[in-house]
Design an enzyme around this catalytic site. Structure first.
Site, mmCIF file in Angstrom:
data_model
loop_
_atom_site.group_PDB
_atom_site.id
_atom_site.type_symbol
_atom_site.label_atom_id
_atom_site.label_comp_id
_atom_site.label_asym_id
_atom_site.label_seq_id
_atom_site.Cartn_x
_atom_site.Cartn_y
_atom_site.Cartn_z
ATOM 1 C CB SER A 13 -0.971 0.001 1.176
ATOM 2 O OG SER A 13 -0.297 0.159 2.397
ATOM 3 C CG ASN A 14 3.441 2.599 3.012
ATOM 4 O OD1 ASN A 14 3.227 3.771 3.302
ATOM 5 N ND2 ASN A 14 3.145 1.584 3.810
ATOM 6 C CG MET A 90 7.877 -7.632 6.272
ATOM 7 S SD MET A 90 7.806 -6.103 7.247
ATOM 8 C CE MET A 90 7.438 -6.793 8.847
ATOM 9 C CG ASN A 107 12.729 0.547 7.236
ATOM 10 O OD1 ASN A 107 11.988 -0.063 6.446
ATOM 11 N ND2 ASN A 107 12.760 0.272 8.522
ATOM 12 C CG HIS A 109 9.401 0.962 12.680
ATOM 13 N ND1 HIS A 109 9.472 -0.410 12.550
ATOM 14 C CD2 HIS A 109 9.017 1.213 13.956
ATOM 15 C CE1 HIS A 109 9.148 -0.963 13.706
ATOM 16 N NE2 HIS A 109 8.869 -0.013 14.569
HETATM 17 C C1 GRF Z 1 3.963 -0.651 6.872
HETATM 18 O O1 GRF Z 1 3.158 -0.516 8.001
HETATM 19 C C2 GRF Z 1 5.390 -0.324 7.211
HETATM 20 O O2 GRF Z 1 5.515 0.610 8.236
HETATM 21 C C3 GRF Z 1 5.938 -1.649 7.647
HETATM 22 O O3 GRF Z 1 5.302 -2.594 6.831
HETATM 23 C C4 GRF Z 1 4.041 -2.093 6.410
HETATM 24 C C5 GRF Z 1 3.960 -2.247 4.927
HETATM 25 O O4 GRF Z 1 2.671 -2.075 4.433
HETATM 26 N N1 GRF Z 1 7.384 -1.651 7.558
HETATM 27 P P1 GRF Z 1 2.434 -2.064 2.862
HETATM 28 O O5 GRF Z 1 3.022 -3.355 2.290
HETATM 29 O O6 GRF Z 1 3.083 -0.849 2.293
HETATM 30 O O7 GRF Z 1 0.944 -2.033 2.700
#
Ligand code: GRF
Length: 201
Positions: A13-14, A90, A107, A109
């Site tokens: 999603s990011n 991860m 990164n 977090h």
């Molecule tokens: C996010 O909450 C980020 O902070 C963490 O993993 C999640 C990734 O979410 N490191 P997405 O895959 O971007 O939806």
């Protein structure tokens, strides 16, 4: 225009928020490759749907973590990536990549570092009982969630929050902050002094 390589392991999603910011013109960047260590990461589909190169690099096919990280570095360098953006990646990134991109690996977090590092930041903050948690964008180094902090957003914990309801607001904050920080980088606004990162206005 900065060339980004985005590392993911899951939903992405990011990644999508970064793609969207580029499309609407609030981020002067190009995503030149998206790399996942998981074959079924939905983020790979998001990338392909937007016409972005998306590759699965399978850690299991390498003899060592070092060889795997060399493969990541080779892909990033082959695509002439300037900044490496971890977005839900991860896995600990190896020195093979970090040394090739000094203060050029970011990164995200889902907690206010240095509180609640590790893979369960949202859950850990909720369980601990903090009233305010949040998100952190930082430069990565060889220790999980430790590198110099670039930006943070606080997120209030509500009385009736569950992990899911809190996670939803955390993600909303992430989707705003990460593209904004990348735009600061595109505009060369960041000055790094040891652990302190200044944003030129
Ligand atoms: C996010 O909450 C980020 O902070 C963490 O993993 C999640 C990734 O979410 N490191 P997405 O895959 O971007 O939806």
């Amino acid at each position: 225009m900065i060339r980004l390589g985005v590392l993911i392991s899951g939903g992405g999603s990011n990644l999508q928020a970064i793609i969207d910011a580029i499309v609407v013109g609030t981020l002067d960047a190009e995503i030149v490759t998206v790399i996942s260590n998981k074959e079924d990461a939905f983020g790979l589909e998001r990338a392909r749907k937007s016409g972005i190169r998306a590759v699965f690099v399978d850690p299991a096919t390498f003899d060592s973590a070092s060889d795997y990280n060399i493969a990541l570095r080779d892909e990033l360098q082959a695509q002439e990536v300037e900044y490496v953006v971890m977005a839900g990646y991860m896995k600990l990134l190896g020195v093979e990549v970090l040394d090739a991109y000094p203060t050029r690996v970011l990164n995200l977090h889902p907690a206010l570092l240095p509180s609640f590092p590790g893979a369960q930041g949202i859950n850990d903050a909720l369980e601990y009982g903090v009233k305010v948690t949040g998100i952190t964008v930082h430069f990565a180094d060889e220790v999980f969630d430790r590198g110099p902090i670039i930006a943070q957003t606080a997120v209030e914990v509500f009385e009736d929050d569950t992990v899911d309801s809190l996670a939803e607001r955390i993600h909303q904050a992430e989707h705003k902050l990460y593209p904004k920080v990348l735009q600061w980088i595109a505009q060369e606004k960041l000055v790094v002094e040891g652990r302190r990162v200044h944003v030129r206005r």
